[in-house]
Design an enzyme around this catalytic site. Structure first.
Site, PDB file in Angstrom:
ATOM      1  CE  LYS A  11     -27.741  -5.338  24.511  1.00  0.00           C
ATOM      2  NZ  LYS A  11     -27.997  -4.763  25.855  1.00  0.00           N
ATOM      3  CG  PHE A  59     -29.678   2.496  32.095  1.00  0.00           C
ATOM      4  CD1 PHE A  59     -30.082   2.123  30.822  1.00  0.00           C
ATOM      5  CD2 PHE A  59     -30.512   2.174  33.159  1.00  0.00           C
ATOM      6  CE1 PHE A  59     -31.275   1.457  30.592  1.00  0.00           C
ATOM      7  CE2 PHE A  59     -31.725   1.508  32.947  1.00  0.00           C
ATOM      8  CZ  PHE A  59     -32.100   1.150  31.656  1.00  0.00           C
ATOM      9  NE  ARG A  87     -37.647 -11.515  28.942  1.00  0.00           N
ATOM     10  CZ  ARG A  87     -37.024 -10.351  28.999  1.00  0.00           C
ATOM     11  NH1 ARG A  87     -36.545  -9.803  27.902  1.00  0.00           N
ATOM     12  NH2 ARG A  87     -36.849  -9.736  30.146  1.00  0.00           N
ATOM     13  CB  THR A  93     -30.863  -7.374  32.511  1.00  0.00           C
ATOM     14  OG1 THR A  93     -32.159  -7.632  31.962  1.00  0.00           O
ATOM     15  CG2 THR A  93     -30.278  -6.117  31.893  1.00  0.00           C
ATOM     16  NE  ARG A 104     -28.503 -10.174  28.545  1.00  0.00           N
ATOM     17  CZ  ARG A 104     -29.773  -9.791  28.515  1.00  0.00           C
ATOM     18  NH1 ARG A 104     -30.644 -10.329  29.359  1.00  0.00           N
ATOM     19  NH2 ARG A 104     -30.177  -8.878  27.661  1.00  0.00           N
ATOM     20  CG  ASN A 114     -26.713  -6.920  28.537  1.00  0.00           C
ATOM     21  OD1 ASN A 114     -26.590  -6.422  27.422  1.00  0.00           O
ATOM     22  ND2 ASN A 114     -27.854  -6.921  29.199  1.00  0.00           N
ATOM     23  CG  HIS A 117     -32.343  -6.111  22.999  1.00  0.00           C
ATOM     24  ND1 HIS A 117     -32.914  -5.528  24.092  1.00  0.00           N
ATOM     25  CD2 HIS A 117     -33.338  -6.243  22.071  1.00  0.00           C
ATOM     26  CE1 HIS A 117     -34.200  -5.281  23.841  1.00  0.00           C
ATOM     27  NE2 HIS A 117     -34.480  -5.712  22.616  1.00  0.00           N
TER      28      HIS A 117
HETATM   29  P1  CMP Z   1     -31.341  -4.750  27.037  1.00  0.00           P
HETATM   30  O1  CMP Z   1     -32.069  -6.040  27.161  1.00  0.00           O
HETATM   31  O2  CMP Z   1     -30.686  -4.457  25.740  1.00  0.00           O
HETATM   32  O3  CMP Z   1     -32.348  -3.550  27.383  1.00  0.00           O
HETATM   33  C1  CMP Z   1     -31.899  -2.306  27.885  1.00  0.00           C
HETATM   34  C2  CMP Z   1     -30.459  -2.337  28.271  1.00  0.00           C
HETATM   35  O4  CMP Z   1     -30.028  -1.313  29.140  1.00  0.00           O
HETATM   36  C3  CMP Z   1     -30.174  -3.608  29.036  1.00  0.00           C
HETATM   37  O5  CMP Z   1     -30.235  -4.715  28.160  1.00  0.00           O
HETATM   38  C4  CMP Z   1     -28.810  -3.309  29.627  1.00  0.00           C
HETATM   39  O6  CMP Z   1     -27.743  -3.683  28.783  1.00  0.00           O
HETATM   40  C5  CMP Z   1     -28.801  -1.783  29.725  1.00  0.00           C
HETATM   41  N1  CMP Z   1     -28.662  -1.310  31.094  1.00  0.00           N
HETATM   42  C6  CMP Z   1     -27.649  -0.565  31.555  1.00  0.00           C
HETATM   43  N2  CMP Z   1     -27.817  -0.290  32.851  1.00  0.00           N
HETATM   44  C7  CMP Z   1     -28.978  -0.867  33.229  1.00  0.00           C
HETATM   45  C8  CMP Z   1     -29.676  -0.946  34.455  1.00  0.00           C
HETATM   46  N3  CMP Z   1     -29.225  -0.358  35.573  1.00  0.00           N
HETATM   47  N4  CMP Z   1     -30.836  -1.646  34.496  1.00  0.00           N
HETATM   48  C9  CMP Z   1     -31.320  -2.241  33.364  1.00  0.00           C
HETATM   49  N5  CMP Z   1     -30.680  -2.201  32.157  1.00  0.00           N
HETATM   50  C10 CMP Z   1     -29.514  -1.527  32.104  1.00  0.00           C
END
Ligand code: CMP
Length: 140
Positions: A11, A59, A87, A93, A104, A114, A117
């Site tokens: 990212k 979000f 993962r 996450t 992460r 973060n 993805h």
């Molecule tokens: P990713 O695995 O890219 O999938 C969706 C993304 O939304 C997640 O990682 C986070 O970077 C982002 N995100 C931002 N806020 C939230 C939240 N409250 N819960 C889950 N994902 C979030």
């Protein structure tokens, strides 16, 4: 174990800090092979389409703003149980909840920024890989 492919995105927070190589080393050290990779700057429309599954979430807008704030590196990772393995290597996450030694935990700035993805299932991996790559670009 089944050989699998998964979609990974490094990212904008990570490309900005020049962490692509360090993150790629985590994948390779875990036995995942980078069988396709491209650096690109997503348009707003592409970010919204990629994260369409989250469009009702609070979000969503901020996430899309963040994903177009700089270049990303999209990649296909291949290996035994690649979806689950990636993962594991990424960690939770929310970096505050990520295990020690995960990408992460070590690199992410926040739940939004973060660093990486990864697809959450083999079904979604196939859809997400096809979003970025044609079969001819994936060299196992
Ligand atoms: P990713 O695995 O890219 O999938 C969706 C993304 O939304 C997640 O990682 C986070 O970077 C982002 N995100 C931002 N806020 C939230 C939240 N409250 N819960 C889950 N994902 C979030």
């Amino acid at each position: 174990m089944a050989k699998e492919r998964t979609l990974s995105i490094i990212k904008p927070d990570a490309t900005r800090r020049n962490l692509t190589g360090k993150i790629n080393a985590r994948f390779e050290d875990a036995g995942l092979r980078i069988v396709a990779q491209k650096r690109l700057w997503l348009t707003r429309g592409q970010a919204e389409a990629f994260y369409g599954v989250h469009k009702e979430r609070a979000f969503f807008n901020d996430l899309c703003d963040f994903m177009v704030s700089g270049p990303v590196v999209a990649q296909v990772l291949e290996g035994d149980n690649a979806v689950a393995k990636n993962r594991e290597v990424m960690g939770a996450t929310n970096p505050a909840q990520a295990d020690a030694g995960t990408i992460r935990k070590d690199f992410a700035e926040s739940i939004e920024a973060n660093s990486v993805h990864g697809s959450d299932s083999a079904e979604n991996a196939a859809i997400e890989i096809a979003f970025f790559f044609s079969e001819i670009e994936i060299v196992g």
